[in-house]
Design an enzyme around this catalytic site. Structure first.
Site, mmCIF file in Angstrom:
data_model
loop_
_atom_site.group_PDB
_atom_site.id
_atom_site.type_symbol
_atom_site.label_atom_id
_atom_site.label_comp_id
_atom_site.label_asym_id
_atom_site.label_seq_id
_atom_site.Cartn_x
_atom_site.Cartn_y
_atom_site.Cartn_z
ATOM 1 N N ASP A 1 -2.770 2.084 12.690
ATOM 2 C CA ASP A 1 -2.788 0.620 13.377
ATOM 3 C C ASP A 1 -1.569 0.549 14.175
ATOM 4 O O ASP A 1 -1.441 -0.150 15.053
ATOM 5 C CB ASP A 1 -2.789 -0.213 12.280
ATOM 6 C CG ASP A 1 -4.367 -0.330 11.613
ATOM 7 O OD1 ASP A 1 -5.040 -0.315 12.205
ATOM 8 O OD2 ASP A 1 -4.259 -0.661 10.609
ATOM 9 N N HIS B 1 -4.762 -4.847 5.748
ATOM 10 C CA HIS B 1 -5.885 -3.937 6.008
ATOM 11 C C HIS B 1 -6.075 -3.846 7.559
ATOM 12 O O HIS B 1 -5.180 -3.634 8.318
ATOM 13 C CB HIS B 1 -7.199 -4.264 5.168
ATOM 14 C CG HIS B 1 -8.353 -3.536 5.226
ATOM 15 N ND1 HIS B 1 -8.426 -2.233 5.807
ATOM 16 C CD2 HIS B 1 -9.713 -3.746 4.713
ATOM 17 C CE1 HIS B 1 -9.465 -1.659 5.357
ATOM 18 N NE2 HIS B 1 -10.249 -2.406 5.021
ATOM 19 N N HIS C 1 0.927 3.218 3.624
ATOM 20 C CA HIS C 1 -0.541 3.355 3.349
ATOM 21 C C HIS C 1 -0.828 3.416 1.782
ATOM 22 O O HIS C 1 -0.298 4.447 1.149
ATOM 23 C CB HIS C 1 -1.295 4.390 4.257
ATOM 24 C CG HIS C 1 -2.772 4.334 4.332
ATOM 25 N ND1 HIS C 1 -3.748 4.753 3.306
ATOM 26 C CD2 HIS C 1 -3.620 3.641 5.208
ATOM 27 C CE1 HIS C 1 -4.880 4.301 3.715
ATOM 28 N NE2 HIS C 1 -4.865 3.740 4.603
HETATM 29 N N1 CMC Z 1 7.546 -2.228 5.290
HETATM 30 C C1 CMC Z 1 8.443 -2.270 4.478
HETATM 31 N N2 CMC Z 1 8.299 -1.906 3.303
HETATM 32 C C2 CMC Z 1 7.024 -1.299 2.619
HETATM 33 C C3 CMC Z 1 5.857 -1.287 3.751
HETATM 34 C C4 CMC Z 1 6.201 -1.828 5.115
HETATM 35 N N3 CMC Z 1 5.084 -1.870 5.561
HETATM 36 N N4 CMC Z 1 4.890 -0.817 2.856
HETATM 37 C C5 CMC Z 1 5.374 -0.849 1.556
HETATM 38 N N5 CMC Z 1 6.475 -1.051 1.677
HETATM 39 C C6 CMC Z 1 7.373 -0.883 0.295
HETATM 40 C C7 CMC Z 1 7.053 -2.038 -0.732
HETATM 41 O O1 CMC Z 1 7.671 -3.069 -0.806
HETATM 42 C C8 CMC Z 1 7.278 -0.861 -1.944
HETATM 43 O O2 CMC Z 1 8.586 -1.007 -2.179
HETATM 44 P P1 CMC Z 1 9.362 -0.925 -3.966
HETATM 45 O O3 CMC Z 1 8.823 0.334 -4.353
HETATM 46 O O4 CMC Z 1 10.745 -0.956 -3.476
HETATM 47 O O5 CMC Z 1 8.723 -2.272 -4.437
HETATM 48 C C9 CMC Z 1 6.835 0.367 -1.695
HETATM 49 O O6 CMC Z 1 7.028 0.469 -0.253
HETATM 50 C C10 CMC Z 1 5.392 0.573 -1.938
HETATM 51 O O7 CMC Z 1 4.424 -0.048 -1.264
HETATM 52 P P2 CMC Z 1 3.425 -0.899 -1.862
HETATM 53 O O8 CMC Z 1 3.078 -2.213 -1.549
HETATM 54 O O9 CMC Z 1 3.371 -0.790 -3.434
HETATM 55 O O10 CMC Z 1 2.175 -0.246 -1.384
HETATM 56 P P3 CMC Z 1 0.513 -0.555 -1.426
HETATM 57 O O11 CMC Z 1 -0.202 0.792 -1.612
HETATM 58 O O12 CMC Z 1 0.328 -1.303 -2.469
HETATM 59 O O13 CMC Z 1 0.327 -1.162 0.069
HETATM 60 C C11 CMC Z 1 0.085 -1.433 2.299
HETATM 61 C C12 CMC Z 1 -0.062 -0.447 1.269
HETATM 62 C C13 CMC Z 1 -0.723 -0.556 3.366
HETATM 63 C C14 CMC Z 1 -0.670 -2.564 2.090
HETATM 64 C C15 CMC Z 1 1.424 -1.546 2.620
HETATM 65 O O14 CMC Z 1 2.073 -0.394 2.970
HETATM 66 C C16 CMC Z 1 1.576 -2.683 3.956
HETATM 67 O O15 CMC Z 1 1.465 -3.760 3.685
HETATM 68 N N6 CMC Z 1 1.877 -2.108 5.086
HETATM 69 C C17 CMC Z 1 1.939 -2.964 6.364
HETATM 70 C C18 CMC Z 1 0.597 -3.311 6.758
HETATM 71 C C19 CMC Z 1 -0.162 -2.247 7.523
HETATM 72 O O16 CMC Z 1 0.172 -1.797 8.422
HETATM 73 N N7 CMC Z 1 -1.634 -2.014 6.887
HETATM 74 C C20 CMC Z 1 -2.556 -0.926 7.616
HETATM 75 C C21 CMC Z 1 -2.836 0.015 6.685
HETATM 76 S S1 CMC Z 1 -3.973 1.275 7.425
HETATM 77 C C22 CMC Z 1 -5.175 0.601 7.928
HETATM 78 C C23 CMC Z 1 -6.165 0.423 7.077
HETATM 79 O O17 CMC Z 1 -6.569 1.588 6.421
HETATM 80 O O18 CMC Z 1 -6.525 -0.448 6.717
#
Ligand code: CMC
Length: 426
Positions: free
Chosen positions: A362, A263, A304
């Protein structure tokens, strides 16, 4: 036309009403399902609307974000953070007179009592600013508890003003503590972002020397972070607040939720990652790691939960980022080269394109804050500062209408009832 959804359980069909949104997806009202002996299952709230709200709207596919109906691009371009705070709290843009009075109210509430400032003596210079901020905001609950009626809208507005006013002072104090420097008091003649920069980098008794470009860029960062509907920290504030807890304590819970790298902690994690990667020739190794399912490494600042298109905040931030880099003369930063290479790869490689992983806010805010000379551990504290009006607006919105304590159910997968075994028999 009124829509319903039919669900058939063991041959018995039940109609569930569909609640219509002003804009965006409608919602199936599953509240009566419990009478059929079933819960819904949605870990991570992927398909669940936990409340109704009239504050912020996001269309993640179209890359749209509005506060009270106003597009984020227009607010970032034409407004200022305190005006956006007013908008989020009251639902309408202020008149010039109302904005002036609101700014005065905030300026009046910015100072922190000397006895309260001694709370920071309990921390060391190594303490993370988010830990100090969390403790300090929770500590304000002690100061503002007796006589606070959370069902009185005037009391809620006063809590909102106190929190919006005090968070820059407390965030700056967290920073000053980390560099072992004395606190600089807020200056009622300075703007909101200007004041924060002066409390961080100014000196007591010296006239403020704050760059207008940097103050404007920071104000824009605050606007971009001001609200984001039911994200993890806002939902935390709502759940904590739904127990009728003190609002300062509920907001402290939100600050704790924001800290995580998935987050708000992502802006700090982006910089840590860029420094770890170090140079362009390392980029492909890290991208390979991000794609490897057996490696927990993720590209911080990408992806995201809601935006499956470019994050509209990132578009505004990207432009602001370039302006700050030019002003600060750091256009040739090696970290920026790494960032640009990552951005290009993420836009082109199938892994990122297929999963619709775009750079989020971010990614650019981390780079901008670094160019502004803000130390990395402060980044998430700045996010908290920006998000304050959103948290408090959601808390107040919840309390202004009938609500229920946030209390989810579960799919139990543990052992069935069994008899206790005395320790001598195990
Ligand atoms: N790098 C590599 N792979 C990723 C990433 C990433 N940053 N983010 C998602 N994926 C992959 C994930 O492994 C999954 O792959 P598969 O379908 O093969 O299993 C797919 O993309 C879908 O991801 P998810 O984890 O199911 O998506 P989510 O909605 O649960 O998580 C997130 C969203 C923001 C937590 C995640 O994208 C992440 O951890 N990003 C990096 C951290 C980040 O930049 N966070 C800030 C978000 S913006 C600020 C805010 O509003 O808080």
């Amino acid at each position: 036309m009124k829509h319903t959804v039919q669900i058939t359980i063991d041959g018995v069909t039940t109609e569930l009403p569909v609640l219509e949104a002003t804009v965006g997806l409608d919602v199936v009202d599953v509240r009566s399902l419990i009478q059929q002996g079933l819960y819904t299952y949605d870990p991570g709230f992927l398909s669940t609307a936990a409340c109704d709200s009239a504050i912020t709207y996001i269309d993640g596919d179209a890359g749209i974000l509005t506060y009270r109906g106003y597009p984020i691009e227009q607010l970032a371009d034409q407004s200022e953070h305190l005006e956006v705070c007013y908008l989020l709290l009251h639902g309408e843009l202020p008149s010039a007179e109302a904005l002036g009075a609101f700014k005065q109210d905030i300026a009046d509430r910015m100072p922190i009592d000397d006895h309260f400032a001694r709370l920071f003596d309990g921390f060391t210079t190594e303490s993370h600013p988010m830990s100090m901020l969390c403790a300090a905001v929770a500590g304000l609950a002690a100061q503002f508890h007796e006589g606070l009626d959370i069902y009185n809208s005037e009391h809620r507005l006063e809590s909102a003003k106190q929190l919006i006013a005090k968070i820059p002072t407390l965030a700056a104090m967290s920073y000053r503590k980390s560099i072992n420097a004395s606190f600089v008091a807020p200056d009622p003649n300075l703007g909101y972002a200007e004041n924060f920069l002066n409390m961080c980098f100014g000196e007591t008794g010296q006239p403020p020397k704050v760059s207008k470009t940097l103050a404007d860029a920071l104000d824009k960062i605050f606007i971009l972070h001001a609200d984001h509907e039911q994200n993890a920290s806002t939902s935390t504030v709502r759940i904590a607040g739904s127990t009728e807890a003190n609002p300062y304590a509920a907001i402290a819970a939100g600050i704790a939720a924001l800290w995580g790298p998935s987050h708000g902690g992502a802006n700090e994690a982006v910089l840590d990652m860029l420094m770890e990667i170090g140079s362009i020739d390392q980029v492909s190794d890290y991208v390979a790691r991000a794609k490897d399912k057996d490696d927990p490494f993720k590209l911080m600042g990408f992806g995201h939960r809601v935006y499956k298109n470019f994050d509209p905040r990132a578009t505004v931030m990207q432009a602001s980022c370039h302006a700050v880099l030019a002003e600060q003369g750091v256009d040739d930063e090696p970290l920026l080269a790494v960032a640009k290479a990552l951005e290009t790869i993420a836009r082109e490689e199938a892994y990122f394109v297929d999963r619709r992983l775009y750079p989020n806010i971010d990614f650019y805010s981390g780079i901008t804050l670094k160019a502004m000379g803000i130390p990395t551990p402060m980044y998430t504290a700045l996010f908290a500062l920006g998000r304050m009006p959103g948290w408090i607006a959601h808390w107040s919105e919840m309390l202004s209408a009938p609500f229920k304590i946030g209390r989810p159910r579960q799919l139990y997968l543990g052992p069935n009832k069994r008899d206790y075994v005395p320790i001598s028999d195990r």
